[in-house]
Design a protein around this motif. Structure first.
Motif, PDB file in Angstrom:
ATOM      1  N   THR A   3       0.825  -1.224  -0.124  1.00  0.00           N
ATOM      2  CA  THR A   3      -0.081   0.026   0.060  1.00  0.00           C
ATOM      3  C   THR A   3       0.843   1.264   0.017  1.00  0.00           C
ATOM      4  O   THR A   3       0.386   2.204  -0.753  1.00  0.00           O
ATOM      5  CB  THR A   3      -1.074  -0.037   1.010  1.00  0.00           C
ATOM      6  OG1 THR A   3      -1.822  -1.068   1.201  1.00  0.00           O
ATOM      7  CG2 THR A   3      -1.748   1.272   1.501  1.00  0.00           C
ATOM      8  N   ALA A   4       1.761   1.442   0.900  1.00  0.00           N
ATOM      9  CA  ALA A   4       2.800   2.497   1.015  1.00  0.00           C
ATOM     10  C   ALA A   4       3.344   2.776  -0.413  1.00  0.00           C
ATOM     11  O   ALA A   4       3.478   3.915  -0.962  1.00  0.00           O
ATOM     12  CB  ALA A   4       3.789   2.189   2.046  1.00  0.00           C
ATOM     13  N   SER A   5       3.872   1.559  -0.994  1.00  0.00           N
ATOM     14  CA  SER A   5       4.733   1.929  -2.499  1.00  0.00           C
ATOM     15  C   SER A   5       3.519   2.194  -3.613  1.00  0.00           C
ATOM     16  O   SER A   5       3.900   3.207  -4.334  1.00  0.00           O
ATOM     17  CB  SER A   5       5.313   0.622  -2.742  1.00  0.00           C
ATOM     18  OG  SER A   5       6.356   0.380  -1.884  1.00  0.00           O
ATOM     19  N   HIS A   6       2.483   1.702  -3.278  1.00  0.00           N
ATOM     20  CA  HIS A   6       1.432   2.043  -4.353  1.00  0.00           C
ATOM     21  C   HIS A   6       0.971   3.548  -4.444  1.00  0.00           C
ATOM     22  O   HIS A   6       1.201   4.046  -5.483  1.00  0.00           O
ATOM     23  CB  HIS A   6       0.187   1.249  -4.026  1.00  0.00           C
ATOM     24  CG  HIS A   6      -0.853   1.348  -4.934  1.00  0.00           C
ATOM     25  ND1 HIS A   6      -1.027   0.721  -6.237  1.00  0.00           N
ATOM     26  CD2 HIS A   6      -2.152   2.137  -4.965  1.00  0.00           C
ATOM     27  CE1 HIS A   6      -2.184   1.207  -6.832  1.00  0.00           C
ATOM     28  NE2 HIS A   6      -2.667   1.872  -5.997  1.00  0.00           N
ATOM     29  N   PHE A   7       0.837   4.097  -3.039  1.00  0.00           N
ATOM     30  CA  PHE A   7       0.339   5.568  -3.343  1.00  0.00           C
ATOM     31  C   PHE A   7       1.432   6.273  -3.419  1.00  0.00           C
ATOM     32  O   PHE A   7       1.306   7.471  -3.847  1.00  0.00           O
ATOM     33  CB  PHE A   7      -0.332   5.722  -1.960  1.00  0.00           C
ATOM     34  CG  PHE A   7      -1.732   5.123  -1.664  1.00  0.00           C
ATOM     35  CD1 PHE A   7      -2.678   5.774  -2.438  1.00  0.00           C
ATOM     36  CD2 PHE A   7      -2.014   4.104  -1.130  1.00  0.00           C
ATOM     37  CE1 PHE A   7      -4.002   5.362  -2.426  1.00  0.00           C
ATOM     38  CE2 PHE A   7      -3.303   3.593  -1.001  1.00  0.00           C
ATOM     39  CZ  PHE A   7      -4.149   4.264  -1.719  1.00  0.00           C
ATOM     40  N   LYS A   8       2.540   6.077  -3.354  1.00  0.00           N
ATOM     41  CA  LYS A   8       3.982   6.749  -3.364  1.00  0.00           C
ATOM     42  C   LYS A   8       3.917   6.820  -5.050  1.00  0.00           C
ATOM     43  O   LYS A   8       4.398   7.883  -5.451  1.00  0.00           O
ATOM     44  CB  LYS A   8       5.237   6.124  -3.015  1.00  0.00           C
ATOM     45  CG  LYS A   8       6.431   6.891  -3.221  1.00  0.00           C
ATOM     46  CD  LYS A   8       7.780   6.244  -2.469  1.00  0.00           C
ATOM     47  CE  LYS A   8       8.940   6.839  -2.859  1.00  0.00           C
ATOM     48  NZ  LYS A   8       9.993   6.345  -2.385  1.00  0.00           N
ATOM     49  N   ASN A   9       3.999   5.838  -5.547  1.00  0.00           N
ATOM     50  CA  ASN A   9       4.099   5.845  -7.266  1.00  0.00           C
ATOM     51  C   ASN A   9       2.674   6.485  -7.481  1.00  0.00           C
ATOM     52  O   ASN A   9       2.831   7.374  -8.663  1.00  0.00           O
ATOM     53  CB  ASN A   9       3.810   4.452  -7.725  1.00  0.00           C
ATOM     54  CG  ASN A   9       4.808   3.551  -7.461  1.00  0.00           C
ATOM     55  OD1 ASN A   9       6.120   4.109  -7.120  1.00  0.00           O
ATOM     56  ND2 ASN A   9       4.871   2.101  -7.565  1.00  0.00           N
ATOM     57  N   LEU A  10       1.736   6.638  -7.327  1.00  0.00           N
ATOM     58  CA  LEU A  10       0.462   7.156  -7.449  1.00  0.00           C
ATOM     59  C   LEU A  10       0.580   8.701  -7.507  1.00  0.00           C
ATOM     60  O   LEU A  10       0.494   9.338  -8.448  1.00  0.00           O
ATOM     61  CB  LEU A  10      -0.800   6.911  -6.787  1.00  0.00           C
ATOM     62  CG  LEU A  10      -2.127   7.686  -7.013  1.00  0.00           C
ATOM     63  CD1 LEU A  10      -2.719   7.319  -8.459  1.00  0.00           C
ATOM     64  CD2 LEU A  10      -3.269   7.116  -6.055  1.00  0.00           C
ATOM     65  N   PHE A  11       0.857   9.419  -6.169  1.00  0.00           N
ATOM     66  CA  PHE A  11       1.032  10.878  -6.177  1.00  0.00           C
ATOM     67  C   PHE A  11       2.431  11.316  -6.826  1.00  0.00           C
ATOM     68  O   PHE A  11       2.461  12.555  -7.342  1.00  0.00           O
ATOM     69  CB  PHE A  11       1.321  10.901  -4.644  1.00  0.00           C
ATOM     70  CG  PHE A  11      -0.225  10.719  -4.010  1.00  0.00           C
ATOM     71  CD1 PHE A  11      -1.307  11.385  -4.413  1.00  0.00           C
ATOM     72  CD2 PHE A  11      -0.249   9.886  -2.921  1.00  0.00           C
ATOM     73  CE1 PHE A  11      -2.669  11.221  -4.000  1.00  0.00           C
ATOM     74  CE2 PHE A  11      -1.419   9.543  -2.347  1.00  0.00           C
ATOM     75  CZ  PHE A  11      -2.797  10.164  -2.956  1.00  0.00           C
ATOM     76  N   SER A  12       3.440  10.369  -7.157  1.00  0.00           N
ATOM     77  CA  SER A  12       4.610  10.994  -7.760  1.00  0.00           C
ATOM     78  C   SER A  12       4.474  10.742  -9.134  1.00  0.00           C
ATOM     79  O   SER A  12       5.344  11.496  -9.982  1.00  0.00           O
ATOM     80  CB  SER A  12       5.850  10.050  -7.247  1.00  0.00           C
ATOM     81  OG  SER A  12       5.851   8.722  -7.527  1.00  0.00           O
ATOM     82  N   GLY A  13       3.394  10.290  -9.672  1.00  0.00           N
ATOM     83  CA  GLY A  13       3.299   9.906 -11.070  1.00  0.00           C
ATOM     84  C   GLY A  13       4.212   8.975 -11.910  1.00  0.00           C
ATOM     85  O   GLY A  13       4.359   8.769 -12.840  1.00  0.00           O
ATOM     86  N   ASP A  14       4.758   8.080 -10.857  1.00  0.00           N
ATOM     87  CA  ASP A  14       5.561   7.068 -11.508  1.00  0.00           C
ATOM     88  C   ASP A  14       4.794   5.679 -11.635  1.00  0.00           C
ATOM     89  O   ASP A  14       4.797   4.787 -10.969  1.00  0.00           O
ATOM     90  CB  ASP A  14       6.623   6.643 -10.270  1.00  0.00           C
ATOM     91  CG  ASP A  14       7.684   5.697 -10.591  1.00  0.00           C
ATOM     92  OD1 ASP A  14       8.011   5.356 -11.756  1.00  0.00           O
ATOM     93  OD2 ASP A  14       8.426   4.979  -9.609  1.00  0.00           O
TER      94      ASP A  14
END
Length: 208
Positions: A146-157
């Motif tokens: 979950t943490a990595s998922h939302f990090k990717n989402l909000f960074s556009g990665d």
């Protein structure tokens, strides 16, 4: 769909099912060349069989979503035809021509999702199958905590990523304003459209 328990003066412990307005969606990164074409994105959206997902997989009273808005706020519901194979193929062909690509040169699409439940994995597997069978391209599923998922989402990665949106309060403009500007921290898609901005501003000035 939200399930809640309410008291009834005659019967206790009745369950009532109400629309909660929490759509599960795919978010596309429009900064990427192969996803910059609206026709390519519409082709991907058109080949997904939402009704089948709800009726055959989920089976919990969920409704197929055709808008980011809950059904009670979407007066033109549905906004497009579900699982429109003919349109998906046509749009994809036109999008490829505009981008100077072919099916063979079109990059493999990666869909990111978090691995919080087997149900999400099953949904993504069916979406992958819908896209591959209709557009005849390769789709890869990538799982993240979950943490990595939302990090990717909000960074556009990401290329395409799963997303859930809960309305903070019962006002459609709250949701519709999120993609208004591409520099909005909650809009990681890179998408911005002058016509959309103008329509929102007109709507804000229009009495209910």
């Amino acid at each position: 769909t939200h399930i809640e328990r309410k008291k009834n003066p005659k019967k206790e412990n009745n369950l009532y099912q109400t629309d909660y307005g929490n759509p599960f969606m795919l978010t596309c990164n429009t900064r990427l060349p192969h996803l910059s074409s609206p026709k390519i994105r519409r082709a991907i959206a058109s080949c997904i069989n939402r009704q089948s997902l709800c009726m055959e997989l989920l089976q919990g009273g969920e409704q197929a979503a055709f808008s980011v808005l809950a059904p009670q706020f979407s007066h033109a519901f549905p906004t497009f035809k579900d699982n429109n194979i003919y349109l998906a193929k046509q749009l994809f062909k036109e999008g490829l021509e505009e981008l100077g690509l072919t099916k063979n040169s079109f990059p493999k699409i990666t869909i990111n999702h978090n691995n919080t439940s087997p149900q999400i994995a099953a949904i993504c597997q069916i979406i992958k199958q819908n896209i591959e069978e209709t557009l005849e391209i390769e789709v890869q599923l990538t799982y993240r905590d979950t943490a990595s998922h939302f990090k990717n989402l909000f960074s556009g990665d990401y290329e395409i990523i799963t997303n859930n949106w809960c309305m903070g309060y019962s006002d459609p403009m709250y949701t519709l304003s999120l993609p208004k500007f591409k520099d909005n921290s909650l809009n990681s898609t890179g998408w911005q459209n002058d016509t959309y901005i103008s329509l929102l501003e007109t709507a804000n000035k229009t009495p209910d």
